[in-house]
Design a protein around this motif. Structure first.
Motif, PDB file in Angstrom:
ATOM      1  N   THR A   1      11.895   4.109  -4.551  1.00  0.00           N
ATOM      2  CA  THR A   1      13.297   4.503  -4.456  1.00  0.00           C
ATOM      3  C   THR A   1      14.048   3.623  -3.470  1.00  0.00           C
ATOM      4  O   THR A   1      13.499   3.220  -2.439  1.00  0.00           O
TER       5      THR A   1
ATOM      6  N   ILE B   1      21.471   7.452  -9.580  1.00  0.00           N
ATOM      7  CA  ILE B   1      22.248   8.641  -9.222  1.00  0.00           C
ATOM      8  C   ILE B   1      23.410   8.189  -8.344  1.00  0.00           C
ATOM      9  O   ILE B   1      23.208   7.698  -7.231  1.00  0.00           O
TER      10      ILE B   1
ATOM     11  N   VAL C   1      19.376  14.846  -4.608  1.00  0.00           N
ATOM     12  CA  VAL C   1      17.910  14.924  -4.633  1.00  0.00           C
ATOM     13  C   VAL C   1      17.451  15.983  -5.629  1.00  0.00           C
ATOM     14  O   VAL C   1      16.415  15.811  -6.291  1.00  0.00           O
TER      15      VAL C   1
ATOM     16  N   CYS D   1       8.388  10.683  -2.793  1.00  0.00           N
ATOM     17  CA  CYS D   1       9.270   9.523  -2.664  1.00  0.00           C
ATOM     18  C   CYS D   1       8.653   8.428  -1.793  1.00  0.00           C
ATOM     19  O   CYS D   1       8.115   8.704  -0.713  1.00  0.00           O
TER      20      CYS D   1
ATOM     21  N   VAL E   1      16.169   5.280 -12.812  1.00  0.00           N
ATOM     22  CA  VAL E   1      17.109   6.393 -12.669  1.00  0.00           C
ATOM     23  C   VAL E   1      18.137   6.027 -11.605  1.00  0.00           C
ATOM     24  O   VAL E   1      17.779   5.675 -10.477  1.00  0.00           O
TER      25      VAL E   1
ATOM     26  N   LYS F   1      18.819   8.838 -17.541  1.00  0.00           N
ATOM     27  CA  LYS F   1      18.524   7.868 -16.482  1.00  0.00           C
ATOM     28  C   LYS F   1      19.753   7.538 -15.651  1.00  0.00           C
ATOM     29  O   LYS F   1      19.671   6.770 -14.703  1.00  0.00           O
TER      30      LYS F   1
ATOM     31  N   ASN G   1      26.707  12.426  -9.639  1.00  0.00           N
ATOM     32  CA  ASN G   1      26.615  13.608  -8.789  1.00  0.00           C
ATOM     33  C   ASN G   1      27.999  14.227  -8.588  1.00  0.00           C
ATOM     34  O   ASN G   1      28.968  13.505  -8.334  1.00  0.00           O
TER      35      ASN G   1
ATOM     36  N   PHE H   1      19.748   5.497  -5.475  1.00  0.00           N
ATOM     37  CA  PHE H   1      20.899   6.327  -5.118  1.00  0.00           C
ATOM     38  C   PHE H   1      22.035   5.396  -4.699  1.00  0.00           C
ATOM     39  O   PHE H   1      21.828   4.487  -3.890  1.00  0.00           O
TER      40      PHE H   1
ATOM     41  N   ALA I   1      13.957   4.576  -8.963  1.00  0.00           N
ATOM     42  CA  ALA I   1      15.199   5.324  -8.741  1.00  0.00           C
ATOM     43  C   ALA I   1      16.072   4.618  -7.705  1.00  0.00           C
ATOM     44  O   ALA I   1      15.566   4.003  -6.765  1.00  0.00           O
TER      45      ALA I   1
ATOM     46  N   ASN J   1      18.907  16.555  -8.438  1.00  0.00           N
ATOM     47  CA  ASN J   1      18.975  15.816  -9.703  1.00  0.00           C
ATOM     48  C   ASN J   1      17.827  14.814  -9.845  1.00  0.00           C
ATOM     49  O   ASN J   1      17.299  14.619 -10.945  1.00  0.00           O
ATOM     50  N   TYR J   2      17.467  14.202  -8.754  1.00  0.00           N
ATOM     51  CA  TYR J   2      16.325  13.269  -8.702  1.00  0.00           C
ATOM     52  C   TYR J   2      15.041  13.999  -9.098  1.00  0.00           C
ATOM     53  O   TYR J   2      14.260  13.522  -9.925  1.00  0.00           O
ATOM     54  N   ASN J   3      14.849  15.179  -8.536  1.00  0.00           N
ATOM     55  CA  ASN J   3      13.667  15.979  -8.875  1.00  0.00           C
ATOM     56  C   ASN J   3      13.641  16.316 -10.367  1.00  0.00           C
ATOM     57  O   ASN J   3      12.599  16.212 -11.020  1.00  0.00           O
TER      58      ASN J   3
END
Length: 322
Positions: free
Chosen positions: A6, A96, A300, A29, A94, A125, A129, A72, A70, A302-304
């Motif tokens: 990440t 976000i 996070v 992570c 992914v 993917k 947010n 962010f 991932a 949403n990440y999960n």
């Protein structure tokens, strides 16, 4: 256990700092790098002193797009779209985004309000947010909208802590301006109304009620308190049933029969909702932490979901009751 590789782009601000506080302790992570143009070369605890001893990461201004599971995006509003045009990540990565850039579900991004779209989040993917005020208002009202309880214009007030304005100092976030003070801004025109109406339109075909929203700047650091009300002919017991049934499987949104307060949610990823019926109106209160459930905690969450993890992974956070 294979960890999720990440990166955080824009990790120096308030939301970036909250992402770091969560992810350095997230069991699934692996933080590969943290990006900031303004803080490059600095240790993580030089920028976020409370993280001393938690990580040895150093901020970089280089963007690496390969080998990531991932990313962010904690960039200022208006910068995420151009950033992704300049930096091409693999389609399987992914992404976000915590800005406003993709909340209209453009360019293949899913609007990531888990209480509405958790099933879809597991298959996408690209996740946008939700905004902080938007989260508090939607969680106060989506059960009522979905059940068709709100048939007239909806009146909403909301007060937010100073961290909602970001880390960069401005006149309205300066201590001498904010302390012992309350002020209104963006009366009826707040930018989060667009995404709220988008969600309500998905839940109720033809939704066209006015959302008369009065946002306040609060004289505290973090948290959002929402009060919303509209004419309602049913009983309070029926309203509670609608809300509790709607949120029955939502791990972070709780409907309380008792009066609530802001400190119940500060420093957590919770939203707490409380209902009253007075003078023919259904009055709904909701409370969230603007930096967590309103930003980084929800990201996070949403990440999960995107990686098939329990939604609460890394988010069992402690409130500040006193």
């Amino acid at each position: 256990m294979t960890k999720i590789k990440t990166a955080i782009i824009g990790a120096a601000g308030y939301t970036g700092g909250e992402l770091l506080r969560i992810l350095v302790n997230h069991p699934n992570c692996e933080l590969v790098y943290i990006h900031s143009n303004s803080q490059k070369g600095k240790k993580i605890d030089e920028v976020h002193p409370d993280l001393i001893g938690d990580s040895d990461l150093i901020f970089t201004d280089e963007v690496k797009t390969e080998g990531l599971d991932a990313v962010f995006l904690g960039l200022p509003h208006g910068q995420a779209k151009s950033f992704l045009e300049q930096n091409k990540f693999d389609e399987t990565t992914v992404i976000i985004d915590l800005s406003t850039d993709f909340r209209d579900e453009s360019n293949g991004f899913l609007y990531g309000l888990p209480e509405i779209n958790s099933a879809k989040n597991k298959d996408t993917k690209r996740i946008a947010n939700p905004g902080c005020f938007a989260t508090g208002i939607q969680l106060a009202l989506v059960p009522a909208i979905a059940a068709g309880l709100a048939k007239n214009d909806i009146h909403i007030t909301g007060i937010t802590g100073s961290t909602g304005a970001g880390k960069k100092l401005s006149e309205t976030t300066h201590f001498s301006q904010r302390n012992q003070n309350v002020s209104v801004y963006k009366l009826f025109t707040h930018q989060h109304l667009k995404e709220i109406k988008q969600t309500f339109g998905q839940l109720q075909e033809g939704f066209d009620q006015n959302l008369l929203f009065v946002p306040y700047r609060g004289n505290f650091s973090r948290g959002i308190w929402i009060t919303a009300y509209f004419p309602y002919e049913g009983t309070i017991e029926d309203a509670y049933k609608v809300y509790k049934d709607f949120y029955a499987d939502a791990p972070f949104t709780h409907v309380s029969d008792k009066d609530i307060d802001l400190k119940q949610v500060v420093s957590t990823n919770k939203c707490i909702v409380h209902l009253k019926k007075e003078e023919g109106q259904l009055v709904v209160y909701s409370a969230i932490d603007n930096l967590l459930k309103g930003a980084s905690g929800q990201a996070v969450q949403n990440y999960n979901l995107a990686f098939g993890l329990d939604e609460k992974t890394g988010l069992k956070l402690k409130s500040v009751a006193f």
